[in-house]
Motif scaffolding. Sequence first.
Motif, mmCIF file in Angstrom:
data_model
loop_
_atom_site.group_PDB
_atom_site.id
_atom_site.type_symbol
_atom_site.label_atom_id
_atom_site.label_comp_id
_atom_site.label_asym_id
_atom_site.label_seq_id
_atom_site.Cartn_x
_atom_site.Cartn_y
_atom_site.Cartn_z
ATOM 1 N N MET A 1 -10.889 3.837 0.180
ATOM 2 C CA MET A 1 -11.516 4.901 -0.598
ATOM 3 C C MET A 1 -12.224 4.306 -1.811
ATOM 4 S SD MET A 1 -8.103 7.026 -1.596
ATOM 5 C CE MET A 1 -6.979 7.368 -0.263
ATOM 6 N N LYS B 1 -2.563 19.075 -6.840
ATOM 7 C CA LYS B 1 -3.292 20.149 -6.156
ATOM 8 C C LYS B 1 -4.504 20.657 -6.931
ATOM 9 C CE LYS B 1 -0.041 20.344 -2.994
ATOM 10 N NZ LYS B 1 -0.243 19.524 -1.825
ATOM 11 N N GLN C 1 0.825 -1.200 0.000
ATOM 12 C CA GLN C 1 0.000 0.000 0.000
ATOM 13 C C GLN C 1 0.865 1.259 0.000
ATOM 14 O OE1 GLN C 1 -3.687 0.530 0.437
ATOM 15 N NE2 GLN C 1 -3.495 -1.358 -0.717
ATOM 16 N N ARG D 1 8.260 10.524 -9.779
ATOM 17 C CA ARG D 1 7.261 9.448 -9.815
ATOM 18 C C ARG D 1 5.922 9.904 -10.371
ATOM 19 N NH1 ARG D 1 9.042 8.278 -4.420
ATOM 20 N NH2 ARG D 1 10.743 6.774 -4.498
ATOM 21 N N THR D 2 5.664 11.217 -10.293
ATOM 22 C CA THR D 2 4.393 11.682 -10.849
ATOM 23 C C THR D 2 4.395 11.563 -12.378
ATOM 24 O OG1 THR D 2 5.153 13.968 -11.052
ATOM 25 C CG2 THR D 2 4.080 13.347 -8.989
ATOM 26 N N LEU E 1 -6.778 10.532 -6.426
ATOM 27 C CA LEU E 1 -5.873 10.858 -5.313
ATOM 28 C C LEU E 1 -4.662 11.705 -5.724
ATOM 29 C CD1 LEU E 1 -5.474 10.243 -2.242
ATOM 30 C CD2 LEU E 1 -3.880 8.480 -2.960
ATOM 31 N N ALA E 2 -3.970 11.267 -6.748
ATOM 32 C CA ALA E 2 -2.749 11.993 -7.139
ATOM 33 C C ALA E 2 -3.088 13.376 -7.704
ATOM 34 C CB ALA E 2 -1.958 11.176 -8.151
ATOM 35 N N ARG F 1 3.440 5.740 -2.913
ATOM 36 C CA ARG F 1 4.654 6.457 -3.308
ATOM 37 C C ARG F 1 4.792 6.482 -4.823
ATOM 38 N NH1 ARG F 1 8.307 7.559 0.637
ATOM 39 N NH2 ARG F 1 8.959 9.136 -0.839
ATOM 40 N N SER F 2 4.379 5.390 -5.479
ATOM 41 C CA SER F 2 4.543 5.337 -6.936
ATOM 42 C C SER F 2 3.654 6.359 -7.629
ATOM 43 C CB SER F 2 4.248 3.937 -7.459
ATOM 44 O OG SER F 2 2.861 3.707 -7.486
ATOM 45 N N LEU F 3 2.631 6.857 -6.920
ATOM 46 C CA LEU F 3 1.781 7.907 -7.494
ATOM 47 C C LEU F 3 2.409 9.283 -7.303
ATOM 48 C CD1 LEU F 3 -1.744 6.763 -6.311
ATOM 49 C CD2 LEU F 3 -0.860 6.734 -8.635
ATOM 50 N N GLY F 4 3.531 9.317 -6.606
ATOM 51 C CA GLY F 4 4.181 10.584 -6.370
ATOM 52 C C GLY F 4 3.841 11.205 -5.030
ATOM 53 N N LEU F 5 3.091 10.481 -4.204
ATOM 54 C CA LEU F 5 2.770 11.003 -2.877
ATOM 55 C C LEU F 5 4.029 10.989 -2.010
ATOM 56 C CD1 LEU F 5 -0.179 10.924 -3.668
ATOM 57 C CD2 LEU F 5 -0.704 9.726 -1.559
ATOM 58 N N ASP G 1 9.826 12.249 -5.519
ATOM 59 C CA ASP G 1 8.358 12.271 -5.564
ATOM 60 C C ASP G 1 7.878 12.916 -6.853
ATOM 61 O OD1 ASP G 1 8.173 11.045 -3.142
ATOM 62 O OD2 ASP G 1 8.071 12.924 -2.006
ATOM 63 N N GLN H 1 -6.299 3.442 7.181
ATOM 64 C CA GLN H 1 -6.486 1.993 7.279
ATOM 65 C C GLN H 1 -6.089 1.482 8.655
ATOM 66 O OE1 GLN H 1 -5.222 -0.404 3.840
ATOM 67 N NE2 GLN H 1 -4.700 1.516 2.846
ATOM 68 N N LEU I 1 -5.023 -1.158 -5.092
ATOM 69 C CA LEU I 1 -5.977 -0.077 -4.850
ATOM 70 C C LEU I 1 -6.049 0.150 -3.349
ATOM 71 C CD1 LEU I 1 -8.810 -1.088 -7.312
ATOM 72 C CD2 LEU I 1 -7.212 0.799 -7.552
ATOM 73 N N PHE I 2 -6.399 1.357 -2.959
ATOM 74 C CA PHE I 2 -6.533 1.643 -1.535
ATOM 75 C C PHE I 2 -7.932 1.241 -1.090
ATOM 76 C CE2 PHE I 2 -3.636 5.041 -3.219
ATOM 77 C CZ PHE I 2 -2.486 4.355 -2.872
ATOM 78 N N ARG J 1 -5.909 4.569 -12.369
ATOM 79 C CA ARG J 1 -5.253 5.415 -11.383
ATOM 80 C C ARG J 1 -3.846 5.784 -11.842
ATOM 81 N NH1 ARG J 1 -4.317 2.947 -5.545
ATOM 82 N NH2 ARG J 1 -2.648 1.903 -6.666
ATOM 83 N N ALA J 2 -3.150 4.821 -12.463
ATOM 84 C CA ALA J 2 -1.768 5.084 -12.882
ATOM 85 C C ALA J 2 -1.698 6.077 -14.037
ATOM 86 C CB ALA J 2 -1.087 3.770 -13.270
ATOM 87 N N LYS K 1 2.469 12.336 3.182
ATOM 88 C CA LYS K 1 1.119 12.229 2.605
ATOM 89 C C LYS K 1 0.683 10.773 2.520
ATOM 90 C CE LYS K 1 0.167 16.390 0.116
ATOM 91 N NZ LYS K 1 0.648 17.192 -1.000
ATOM 92 N N HIS L 1 -3.928 15.485 -4.522
ATOM 93 C CA HIS L 1 -2.948 15.750 -3.463
ATOM 94 C C HIS L 1 -1.540 15.968 -3.979
ATOM 95 C CE1 HIS L 1 -5.686 15.196 -0.113
ATOM 96 N NE2 HIS L 1 -6.240 14.257 -0.834
ATOM 97 N N VAL L 2 -1.271 15.606 -5.224
ATOM 98 C CA VAL L 2 0.050 15.883 -5.766
ATOM 99 C C VAL L 2 -0.015 17.068 -6.719
ATOM 100 C CG1 VAL L 2 2.010 14.969 -7.032
ATOM 101 C CG2 VAL L 2 0.698 13.455 -5.534
#
Lengths: 302, 258
Positions: free
Chosen positions: B107, B122, A197, B91-92, B115-116, A202-206, B88, A219, B103-104, B164-165, A210, B119-120
């Motif tokens: 949510m 903005k 998780q 990775r975006t 999400l990205a 992190r792979s999304l850039g968070l 970071d 969770q 998946l989380f 999502r990716a 965060k 929060h990434v």
Amino acid sequence: MPTRAHPCLSSSILTLVSNDREARRPSPIELERRAFRRQQNTRSVIISLVSTVIFAVILWLAVVNSPGWAQVQNSFFNWDTIVQAFPRVAEGLWLNIRVLFYATIGVAVVSLIIATVRTLRGPVFFPLRALAAGYTDLFRGMPLIIVLYLVGFGIPGLNLFGRMPLEFWGTLALITTYSAYVAEVFRAGIESVHPSQRLAARSLGLSYSKTLRLVVMPQAIRKVTPALMNDFIAMQKDVGLISVLGAVDAVRAAQIETAAAFNFSPYVLAGLLFVLLSLPMIRLSDWYTARLRKREQMGALV
Amino acid sequence: MSPTPNATARDAEQAVLRIDNVVKSFGETEVLRGISLNVKHHEVVALIGGSGSGKSTLLRCINLLEQVDDGQIFLDNRELTDPRIKQDEVRTHIGIVFQQFNLFPHMSVADNVALASRHVFKKSKAEAREEAHRLLERIGLGEKADEFPDRLSGGQQQRAAIARAIATNPRILLLDEVTSALDPELVGEVLDLVRELKQAGVTIVMATHEMDFARDVADRVAFLDDGIILEEGPAKQVLSKPREARTREYLTRFHASR
Ligand SMILES: Nc1ncnc2c1ncn2[C@@H]1O[C@H](COP(=O)(O)OP(=O)(O)OP(=O)(O)O)[C@@H](O)[C@H]1O
Ligand SMILES: [Mg+2]
């Protein structure tokens, strides 16, 4: 699950479907089983009811017929004393509730910080991690009453702050002790979230923080909610211990009233009020745990 | 097909992703022993190779989830392996989807996808949600947008993970055996989505065991063996007429086992 017959459905499928419908009306065997289960249930209920009543009656008779009962009844369950003590004890309880309120907020903040620090990785954070670990080890081992004395009488002696009310020190002692427990609960929750998780986040850039805030913590908290509720219930009654510092809470008020009336009934009153205070949370926690269990083992009979 | 040195230099120039002599070990085991690979814009490259050959490790190195022991990786001529780079931020620009759908669970599908952006990048909550819904609609998951991941089938979850990716328009998408945890009847829908992404021009590097799919969709195939890329070339050539004996052996074994 076919709801509408397709024109080209073979007749064998159609029969299957109608058989399915048929099966929904219980067979005689199933009806007999249900009758048997109902009968079993009724029997069990009657047996447990009767045995409970018998046990209660025996206990009651034993207490009431004991040689000292009249004496005990008078000094612990004296209605007049209870009525007389009620205003002061209730006022004391209000102090307990306020202390509980601030202590809960304090514990939530401090324990989250400690739990987070304990899960930081990398050699850079070793000193912080060690400090947090030392804290939890120390205060999980030390009896609350000793922490109360140390904080309540020790820190004011340092003359660092102005004069603070006694309940302030009591709250601080509660936060100190309970944060150590609750931090461990949070830590267990954080570590139970699968590493993949974090990786996905992190792979999304968070960023690290965060990821912690948006993915790991939500969770983790969900997983440990029953344990947290339990700790909250424990703290709810431990707020009564701030009376050892002299703060006039419900316990202290009961003590004063007891001394005035030469009768222990105010203690019983304070005890009952604490129970009443904790009941909603106990019920809520039972309900929540049951709900979790139902969700996790859907269909399980045992 | 051996390109002239000049052509190679030009390829490298145009490459979105350039991997140059990457080395990675875990303790004693050298998993990657000098990997070089260029990926051009709009290109789909398939990584094949036996279990443990380092496909996942390579993908994770590209996304900086692992630190390389030597060599360089460039994205649009920017060196990712430079320790001064903001990881970071890098990775975006790189999307990755793992074998197990990550998946989380707390949510909704739409929130996962948004999400990205939120929060990434903005973006406002409304805008990110709107985008997520549109994307999910496009890949046929519009109805599931407000469900939680555990209510979706494995194939739907994996498609949501892909959504999502790509939600933030990464420069490159890395897929790590996105179908190998799925029941056979669910593989198709995920592969169809990947096919659509290729048609939409997404640059993709995918580790896969689906040889037929690789032949069909990949422009190039790279065969990893013993920590190096033993053979690399157009998908049809590598998969049908491999030059190397090891590649042939692997493919034969692979087909025999099916
Ligand atoms: N975090 C790690 N620590 C130690 N060894 C690792 C780690 N990750 C991978 N390895 C090892 O590196 C080697 C390559 O693993 P990798 O997951 O990259 O293989 P793969 O090609 O993706 O295999 P598969 O097709 O089975 O997914 C394996 O021998 C594996 O045991
Ligand atoms: Mg792998």
